[in-house]
Enzyme design. Sequence first.
Site, mmCIF file in Angstrom:
data_model
loop_
_atom_site.group_PDB
_atom_site.id
_atom_site.type_symbol
_atom_site.label_atom_id
_atom_site.label_comp_id
_atom_site.label_asym_id
_atom_site.label_seq_id
_atom_site.Cartn_x
_atom_site.Cartn_y
_atom_site.Cartn_z
ATOM 1 N N HIS A 109 28.864 13.533 -11.858
ATOM 2 C CA HIS A 109 28.275 14.692 -11.184
ATOM 3 C C HIS A 109 29.252 15.866 -11.152
ATOM 4 O O HIS A 109 30.472 15.675 -11.130
ATOM 5 C CB HIS A 109 27.847 14.324 -9.771
ATOM 6 C CG HIS A 109 26.692 13.380 -9.734
ATOM 7 N ND1 HIS A 109 26.040 13.060 -8.576
ATOM 8 C CD2 HIS A 109 26.056 12.687 -10.719
ATOM 9 C CE1 HIS A 109 25.042 12.220 -8.845
ATOM 10 N NE2 HIS A 109 25.052 11.972 -10.133
ATOM 11 N N GLU A 111 30.048 17.907 -8.769
ATOM 12 C CA GLU A 111 30.919 17.925 -7.588
ATOM 13 C C GLU A 111 32.133 17.026 -7.800
ATOM 14 O O GLU A 111 33.265 17.390 -7.454
ATOM 15 C CB GLU A 111 30.152 17.424 -6.347
ATOM 16 C CG GLU A 111 28.915 18.226 -6.014
ATOM 17 C CD GLU A 111 27.629 17.674 -6.614
ATOM 18 O OE1 GLU A 111 26.577 17.792 -5.965
ATOM 19 O OE2 GLU A 111 27.668 17.131 -7.746
ATOM 20 N N CYS A 135 24.376 14.833 -3.482
ATOM 21 C CA CYS A 135 23.706 13.565 -3.195
ATOM 22 C C CYS A 135 24.584 12.725 -2.264
ATOM 23 O O CYS A 135 25.733 13.088 -1.968
ATOM 24 C CB CYS A 135 23.443 12.812 -4.501
ATOM 25 S SG CYS A 135 24.950 12.216 -5.311
ATOM 26 N N CYS A 138 27.982 11.588 -3.844
ATOM 27 C CA CYS A 138 28.975 12.669 -3.861
ATOM 28 C C CYS A 138 29.459 12.995 -2.450
ATOM 29 O O CYS A 138 30.632 13.323 -2.255
ATOM 30 C CB CYS A 138 28.400 13.914 -4.520
ATOM 31 S SG CYS A 138 28.166 13.735 -6.295
#
Length: 188
Positions: A109, A111, A135, A138
């Site tokens: 992801h 992040e 999410c 994360c």
Amino acid sequence: MSKPTSGLSKKVEVRGGQSKNSSIIDTAAFEKNHGSLSFTTKKWDLRFLDLAYYIGSSWSKDPSTKVGAVITDEKNRIISIGFNGFPRNVEDKPSRLRNRKEKYKFVVHGEINAIVFAKQDLTGATLYTWPFPPCADCAGIIIQSGIKRVVSTMPTKGMIKRWGESFEIADIMFWEARIYQYLYPRIP
């Protein structure tokens, strides 16, 4: 910080702004519901959301969801950037990118990429994400990294349908860890 009552943490609406993507971000009544963010804070938020949008839309090879992330320090200096994609030296073949089930096993992801590439202490930093909030997976890493503020846009109904449970869990985690999450609404 008062406990969120309607799901996602602080739902921010701003008026005005100088965002290139101002057609995407709704600019209306944050102060009414949540107190005041300074004009300067709003201005920087919109700038860094623009940058997260650019990073995701320009660099992510994911054909369906292009995520960008920017991490800044308390003086609005960029610490790191990230986008969703396969790990370094892993082939991002079109066949893998088109197969959602397979793709999800490979993708890092945006992040997480931004946190990993920061290579420094992130205590007190702000994370900006586009096109939706982090999410649950994360969120745990964001909390552990020391980031204290998360800024994003409110997810669309379609995003909530797909990832709503994960957004809700992330919201609970941010609330309990005292991470301020600001979600700027989009214009429909």
